[in-house]
Design a protein around this motif. Structure first.
Motif, PDB file in Angstrom:
ATOM      1  N   LYS A   1       0.838  -1.200   0.000  1.00 38.47           N
ATOM      2  CA  LYS A   1       0.000   0.000   0.000  1.00 38.47           C
ATOM      3  C   LYS A   1       0.878   1.257   0.000  1.00 38.47           C
ATOM      4  O   LYS A   1       1.814   1.390   0.791  1.00 38.47           O
ATOM      5  CB  LYS A   1      -0.932   0.008   1.211  1.00 38.47           C
ATOM      6  CG  LYS A   1      -1.979   1.119   1.159  1.00 38.47           C
ATOM      7  CD  LYS A   1      -2.981   0.970   2.292  1.00 38.47           C
ATOM      8  CE  LYS A   1      -4.053   2.065   2.219  1.00 38.47           C
ATOM      9  NZ  LYS A   1      -4.868   1.958   0.991  1.00 38.47           N
ATOM     10  N   ASN A   2       0.580   2.155  -0.949  1.00 41.07           N
ATOM     11  CA  ASN A   2       1.221   3.473  -1.055  1.00 41.07           C
ATOM     12  C   ASN A   2       2.713   3.439  -1.397  1.00 41.07           C
ATOM     13  O   ASN A   2       3.401   4.450  -1.237  1.00 41.07           O
ATOM     14  CB  ASN A   2       1.032   4.278   0.239  1.00 41.07           C
ATOM     15  CG  ASN A   2      -0.421   4.567   0.533  1.00 41.07           C
ATOM     16  OD1 ASN A   2      -1.227   4.788  -0.367  1.00 41.07           O
ATOM     17  ND2 ASN A   2      -0.782   4.543   1.814  1.00 41.07           N
ATOM     18  N   ILE A   3       3.217   2.327  -1.888  1.00 40.33           N
ATOM     19  CA  ILE A   3       4.652   2.275  -2.221  1.00 40.33           C
ATOM     20  C   ILE A   3       4.901   1.811  -3.655  1.00 40.33           C
ATOM     21  O   ILE A   3       6.043   1.511  -4.033  1.00 40.33           O
ATOM     22  CB  ILE A   3       5.415   1.345  -1.244  1.00 40.33           C
ATOM     23  CG1 ILE A   3       4.922  -0.109  -1.352  1.00 40.33           C
ATOM     24  CG2 ILE A   3       5.333   1.860   0.189  1.00 40.33           C
ATOM     25  CD1 ILE A   3       5.811  -1.097  -0.596  1.00 40.33           C
ATOM     26  N   VAL A   4       3.858   1.771  -4.477  1.00 40.90           N
ATOM     27  CA  VAL A   4       3.980   1.287  -5.861  1.00 40.90           C
ATOM     28  C   VAL A   4       3.785   2.444  -6.839  1.00 40.90           C
ATOM     29  O   VAL A   4       2.968   3.343  -6.602  1.00 40.90           O
ATOM     30  CB  VAL A   4       2.947   0.175  -6.152  1.00 40.90           C
ATOM     31  CG1 VAL A   4       3.057  -0.299  -7.602  1.00 40.90           C
ATOM     32  CG2 VAL A   4       3.135  -0.995  -5.203  1.00 40.90           C
ATOM     33  N   GLY A   5       4.538   2.423  -7.943  1.00 41.83           N
ATOM     34  CA  GLY A   5       4.396   3.440  -8.980  1.00 41.83           C
ATOM     35  C   GLY A   5       4.308   2.839 -10.367  1.00 41.83           C
ATOM     36  O   GLY A   5       4.743   1.702 -10.598  1.00 41.83           O
ATOM     37  N   MET A   6       3.759   3.597 -11.294  1.00 45.05           N
ATOM     38  CA  MET A   6       3.651   3.181 -12.696  1.00 45.05           C
ATOM     39  C   MET A   6       3.547   4.422 -13.576  1.00 45.05           C
ATOM     40  O   MET A   6       3.345   5.543 -13.080  1.00 45.05           O
ATOM     41  CB  MET A   6       2.423   2.290 -12.918  1.00 45.05           C
ATOM     42  CG  MET A   6       1.098   2.958 -12.636  1.00 45.05           C
ATOM     43  SD  MET A   6      -0.334   1.926 -13.045  1.00 45.05           S
ATOM     44  CE  MET A   6      -0.303   2.045 -14.852  1.00 45.05           C
ATOM     45  N   ALA A   7       3.697   4.246 -14.886  1.00 43.18           N
ATOM     46  CA  ALA A   7       3.604   5.357 -15.833  1.00 43.18           C
ATOM     47  C   ALA A   7       2.167   5.562 -16.282  1.00 43.18           C
ATOM     48  O   ALA A   7       1.342   4.649 -16.252  1.00 43.18           O
ATOM     49  CB  ALA A   7       4.503   5.097 -17.038  1.00 43.18           C
ATOM     50  N   ASP A   8       1.873   6.780 -16.717  1.00 40.06           N
ATOM     51  CA  ASP A   8       0.530   7.176 -17.126  1.00 40.06           C
ATOM     52  C   ASP A   8       0.232   6.666 -18.543  1.00 40.06           C
ATOM     53  O   ASP A   8       0.922   7.032 -19.498  1.00 40.06           O
ATOM     54  CB  ASP A   8       0.431   8.703 -17.096  1.00 40.06           C
ATOM     55  CG  ASP A   8      -0.976   9.226 -17.306  1.00 40.06           C
ATOM     56  OD1 ASP A   8      -1.842   8.469 -17.787  1.00 40.06           O
ATOM     57  OD2 ASP A   8      -1.214  10.412 -17.006  1.00 40.06           O
ATOM     58  N   PRO A   9      -0.791   5.846 -18.718  1.00 41.00           N
ATOM     59  CA  PRO A   9      -1.110   5.320 -20.054  1.00 41.00           C
ATOM     60  C   PRO A   9      -1.588   6.375 -21.037  1.00 41.00           C
ATOM     61  O   PRO A   9      -1.626   6.123 -22.241  1.00 41.00           O
ATOM     62  CB  PRO A   9      -2.205   4.288 -19.774  1.00 41.00           C
ATOM     63  CG  PRO A   9      -2.797   4.688 -18.477  1.00 41.00           C
ATOM     64  CD  PRO A   9      -1.672   5.286 -17.676  1.00 41.00           C
ATOM     65  N   ALA A  10      -1.954   7.557 -20.545  1.00 38.58           N
ATOM     66  CA  ALA A  10      -2.377   8.628 -21.451  1.00 38.58           C
ATOM     67  C   ALA A  10      -1.197   9.451 -21.946  1.00 38.58           C
ATOM     68  O   ALA A  10      -1.351  10.275 -22.848  1.00 38.58           O
ATOM     69  CB  ALA A  10      -3.385   9.536 -20.754  1.00 38.58           C
ATOM     70  N   VAL A  11      -0.011   9.238 -21.370  1.00 38.53           N
ATOM     71  CA  VAL A  11       1.169  10.036 -21.724  1.00 38.53           C
ATOM     72  C   VAL A  11       2.291   9.166 -22.288  1.00 38.53           C
ATOM     73  O   VAL A  11       2.779   9.410 -23.390  1.00 38.53           O
ATOM     74  CB  VAL A  11       1.688  10.830 -20.503  1.00 38.53           C
ATOM     75  CG1 VAL A  11       2.956  11.604 -20.864  1.00 38.53           C
ATOM     76  CG2 VAL A  11       0.610  11.767 -19.978  1.00 38.53           C
ATOM     77  N   ALA A  12       2.703   8.174 -21.535  1.00 37.01           N
ATOM     78  CA  ALA A  12       3.814   7.310 -21.940  1.00 37.01           C
ATOM     79  C   ALA A  12       3.339   6.273 -22.956  1.00 37.01           C
ATOM     80  O   ALA A  12       2.398   5.518 -22.674  1.00 37.01           O
ATOM     81  CB  ALA A  12       4.415   6.625 -20.717  1.00 37.01           C
ATOM     82  N   ALA A  13       3.992   6.229 -24.113  1.00 44.05           N
ATOM     83  CA  ALA A  13       3.555   5.320 -25.175  1.00 44.05           C
ATOM     84  C   ALA A  13       3.482   3.858 -24.737  1.00 44.05           C
ATOM     85  O   ALA A  13       2.514   3.165 -25.047  1.00 44.05           O
ATOM     86  CB  ALA A  13       4.457   5.471 -26.400  1.00 44.05           C
ATOM     87  N   PRO A  14       4.476   3.324 -23.995  1.00 41.88           N
ATOM     88  CA  PRO A  14       4.380   1.905 -23.621  1.00 41.88           C
ATOM     89  C   PRO A  14       3.333   1.612 -22.543  1.00 41.88           C
ATOM     90  O   PRO A  14       2.956   0.454 -22.357  1.00 41.88           O
ATOM     91  CB  PRO A  14       5.792   1.584 -23.078  1.00 41.88           C
ATOM     92  CG  PRO A  14       6.651   2.714 -23.498  1.00 41.88           C
ATOM     93  CD  PRO A  14       5.762   3.910 -23.599  1.00 41.88           C
ATOM     94  N   ALA A  15       2.896   2.650 -21.815  1.00 42.05           N
ATOM     95  CA  ALA A  15       2.005   2.400 -20.674  1.00 42.05           C
ATOM     96  C   ALA A  15       0.600   1.989 -21.108  1.00 42.05           C
ATOM     97  O   ALA A  15      -0.066   1.233 -20.395  1.00 42.05           O
ATOM     98  CB  ALA A  15       1.935   3.635 -19.779  1.00 42.05           C
ATOM     99  N   TYR A  16       0.120   2.464 -22.251  1.00 47.67           N
ATOM    100  CA  TYR A  16      -1.211   2.031 -22.680  1.00 47.67           C
ATOM    101  C   TYR A  16      -1.241   0.553 -23.055  1.00 47.67           C
ATOM    102  O   TYR A  16      -2.148  -0.178 -22.626  1.00 47.67           O
ATOM    103  CB  TYR A  16      -1.775   2.874 -23.818  1.00 47.67           C
ATOM    104  CG  TYR A  16      -3.103   2.321 -24.290  1.00 47.67           C
ATOM    105  CD1 TYR A  16      -4.217   2.339 -23.442  1.00 47.67           C
ATOM    106  CD2 TYR A  16      -3.233   1.692 -25.518  1.00 47.67           C
ATOM    107  CE1 TYR A  16      -5.429   1.772 -23.824  1.00 47.67           C
ATOM    108  CE2 TYR A  16      -4.437   1.122 -25.916  1.00 47.67           C
ATOM    109  CZ  TYR A  16      -5.535   1.164 -25.063  1.00 47.67           C
ATOM    110  OH  TYR A  16      -6.727   0.584 -25.434  1.00 47.67           O
TER     111      TYR A  16
END
Length: 366
Positions: A189-204
């Motif tokens: 909880k509260n310690i995980v991160g990821m990239a934004d699928p609306a911005v970063a090409a691989p994230a979608y």
């Protein structure tokens, strides 16, 4: 911000001057009586000699590119003689630019980690269709299966849109996440991160696989549980890397090149490839159907499908951790032997892209 690199040639003016000079010294024939053949002079004999093929256009080929592998510019120019103008940016920037130029495209080729978005361009009639590169038979079975029916784009490689990675100073190997479902567990909880699928090409492509694999309702349920567990969403993958090394987060879903770069820099991190597979981001190349530089555009696509080119990108490129699409290419030796990629159906992912990105944007805490 978009970074634009104009690579124009200075030889055009010289070539033009030489052309005019030799034109002034052109062939001529002696006057003859009506109906008779012209006298065979040295000049007329020279005129009958086949002229050399015209030089390649010095007008650069414009390639819209993700923020990766700009070494492709000098590589292609040296191999082909064509000049290249690279316009690079993140996935959202490039696609926004293409949309804004829809009535008057300024690009000739797009090469991106965004197969669903490029697939949609093909459905919208913006891409060259029905063309097969001369080296298409040299692609792997994995890459051949990704060729759309209308032949509007070709895969040049695939990489994990995200793998699991954790800070070894904060988490023991025995307690580290092993599957994607682990990200919703209370201990993370509260310690995980990821990239934004609306911005970063691989994230979608990463989030699209969950929705495609589990259905829209199942995908929403999964990401509801992850986001409710306090996952932090950053604009791009390098931002995620910075947050992980800086201690803001301790676990991440991170694009594989960024993950291996951290390992190579001796950062205190470890990479986990989930047994169910890592959702793949497929890098594809497509040609703008109205381009006036069709020969150069086709030459570029064939160049990046060439095994020698792909091997050089793996050996020297900025985004060198990927599964090549050409046969006979060796991936990075330190890339996990159990690296398993899973791919969202491009037709499905393209048709649901706006819906999923909107839903995610409404839910995500940034």
């Amino acid at each position: 911000m978009l970074r634009i690199k104009n690579k124009t040639a200075s030889m055009g003016a010289i070539a033009l001057s030489l052309t005019l000079l030799f034109t002034g010294c052109g062939s001529k024939t002696e006057p003859t009586a009506a109906g008779s053949a012209p006298a065979a002079t040295k000049e007329s004999t020279a005129a009958a000699t086949p002229t050399p093929a015209p030089a390649k256009s010095t007008e650069p080929l414009t390639v819209y590119l993700n923020d990766f592998d700009e070494i492709i510019g000098p590589m292609f120019e040296k191999a082909s003689g064509y000049k290249l103008n690279i316009v690079s940016g993140n996935g959202a920037e490039i696609m926004s630019r293409i949309e804004a130029e829809k009535g008057n495209p300024h690009w000739d080729v797009v090469w991106m980690d965004a197969m669903p978005s490029i697939h949609q361009l093909g459905k919208n009639g913006q891409l060259l269709e029905g063309w097969s590169p001369k080296n298409v038979d040299g692609l792997t079975d994995f890459a051949k299966k990704l060729i759309p029916a209308n032949k509007s784009y070709y895969a040049t490689g695939a990489h994990a849109a995200s793998v699991l990675i954790y800070n070894t100073k904060a988490i023991d190997a025995a307690k580290a996440p092993k599957t994607w479902s682990d990200l919703s567990k209370p201990e993370f909880k509260n310690i995980v991160g990821m990239a934004d699928p609306a911005v970063a090409a691989p994230a979608y492509p990463f989030v699209a696989w969950f929705f495609n694999n589990q259905g829209m309702d199942g995908g929403k349920k999964y990401f509801d549980s992850v986001l409710a567990n306090g996952v932090k969403v950053y604009p791009k993958n390098p931002n995620v890397s910075t947050a992980l090394t800086g201690g803001e987060i301790k676990v991440a879903a991170l694009q594989e090149s960024n993950a291996y770069i951290m390992k190579n820099k001796k950062e205190p991190v470890e990479i986990v490839w989930p047994e169910e597979g890592a959702p793949a981001s497929v890098r594809v190349a497509a040609i703008q159907k109205q381009t006036k530089k069709m020969d150069a555009a086709k030459a570029f696509v064939e160049f990046i499908l060439d095994p020698k080119t792909q091997q050089e990108l793996i050996d020297k490129g900025e985004e060198s951790y990927f599964e090549p699409s050409a046969k006979g290419v060796t991936a990075k030796k330190d890339r996990a032997a159990n690296a398993k990629l899973v791919v969202a159906d491009p037709e499905w992912a393209a048709s649901h892209e706006a819906e999923i990105k909107t839903w995610f944007a409404d839910k995500a805490v940034k």
